[in-house]
Design a protein around this motif. Structure first.
Motif: not given
Length: 298
Positions: A68-73, A75-81, A133-138, A150-156
């Motif tokens: 959830e934290n990964t996808l939420k971050k 989607v928010q970044n995509t919306l901003t771009y 593949e959900d290899q790791f998440s925020v 610790m993973v702070e953010e995952i982008g494309l």
């Protein structure tokens, strides 16, 4: 010369007239309005996305908190771009810059430099598969590309990993070849206890085994009762006993410290000390004296 004077006079008349300033004022007002609306849309959209993800427990689709934290971050970044790009295009339109020609030129330029953006394409594709593949998440604690944290953010394109000492590492997704994720499964706390040879090893094992069942009540991070494996190693001045405990993910460091404290206190209560390093002093004068005494005795 007369023509230049006429053009200069026309320019000054246009600058002094109200039409130009009204047009500039309207353009500036529209640009400010576009910027303000973009900020409002991003703020409302970000809040709406957070609210949608916060209601995941009541919906038909269940996802883990990590995902959830990964996808939420993301989607928010995509919306901003998207909002910023749209606002930029609208501002260019206000400035009467031909967007069509600009996009066509960008397409030709993109085709020309496409062969030089292979790393960028690789980063984006790798980032997509990391998320898919959900290899790791925020929030996960990982080790990859020589970085641990610790993973702070995952982008494309990039992944941000915060080390425990405070450094923020930005890693291109294309360079992530192998990942060790410490946050998915339970961890194992490993503690080695040194017992001197003078002590009764069997008695020390009984003392430690009597302590272990008491620990899960004190430390809720423990999944099960710790286990004494037995003699792990025979050192020069002591015997090494190994104790392991299964704990929740990322709790093995704290529980290992707690185990050392508890075991040390219990051994002290029964008079078993932690062995100290031993030194053997050899003196040449003492050796000569012993040799002389031996000769006199003969």
């Amino acid at each position: 010369m007369e023509q230049i004077k006429q053009q200069w006079a026309a320019l000054m008349e246009r600058l002094a007239g109200p039409e130009l300033w009204i047009t500039l004022g309207e353009g500036a007002l529209r640009i400010l309005l576009i910027v303000a609306l973009s900020g409002i849309i991003i703020k409302i959209g970000t809040s709406l996305i957070s609210r949608i993800f916060s209601k995941r427990d009541h919906g038909p689709f269940r996802i883990s908190e990590r995902r959830e934290n990964t996808l939420k971050k993301l989607v928010q970044n995509t919306l901003t771009y998207v909002v910023y790009f749209t606002a930029f295009m609208m501002i260019l339109d206000v400035l009467t810059i031909p967007i069509g020609a600009l996009l066509a030129g960008a397409g030709v330029a993109g085709l020309a430099i496409g062969f030089g953006t292979q790393n960028l394409v690789r980063d984006v594709i790798t980032g997509f598969f990391i998320i898919f593949e959900d290899q790791f998440s925020v929030g996960d604690y990982i080790q990859t590309s020589g970085v641990e944290g610790m993973v702070e953010e995952i982008g494309l394109r990039t992944t941000k990993v915060l080390s425990w000492t405070g450094e923020l590492n930005i890693i291109p997704n294309g360079s992530i070849n192998q990942v060790t994720n410490y946050s998915i499964h339970n961890s194992i706390a490993v503690v080695d206890v040194n017992i001197p040879y003078e002590a009764d090893i069997a008695n020390a094992e009984r003392i430690i085994e009597s302590l272990l069942p008491e620990l899960p009540v004190r430390y809720e991070e423990m999944v099960d009762i710790p286990e004494l494996l037995g003699v792990q190693m025979l050192e020069t001045s002591h015997v090494v006993l190994r104790v392991i405990a299964e704990v929740h993910p990322m709790e093995h460091w704290a529980i290992a410290r707690a185990l050392r404290k508890e075991i040390k206190g219990r051994l002290d209560q029964h008079g078993i000390d932690i062995p100290l390093p031993r030194l053997v002093m050899y003196s040449r004068d003492n050796a000569k004296a012993n040799s002389n005494q031996g000769e006199r005795g003969d």
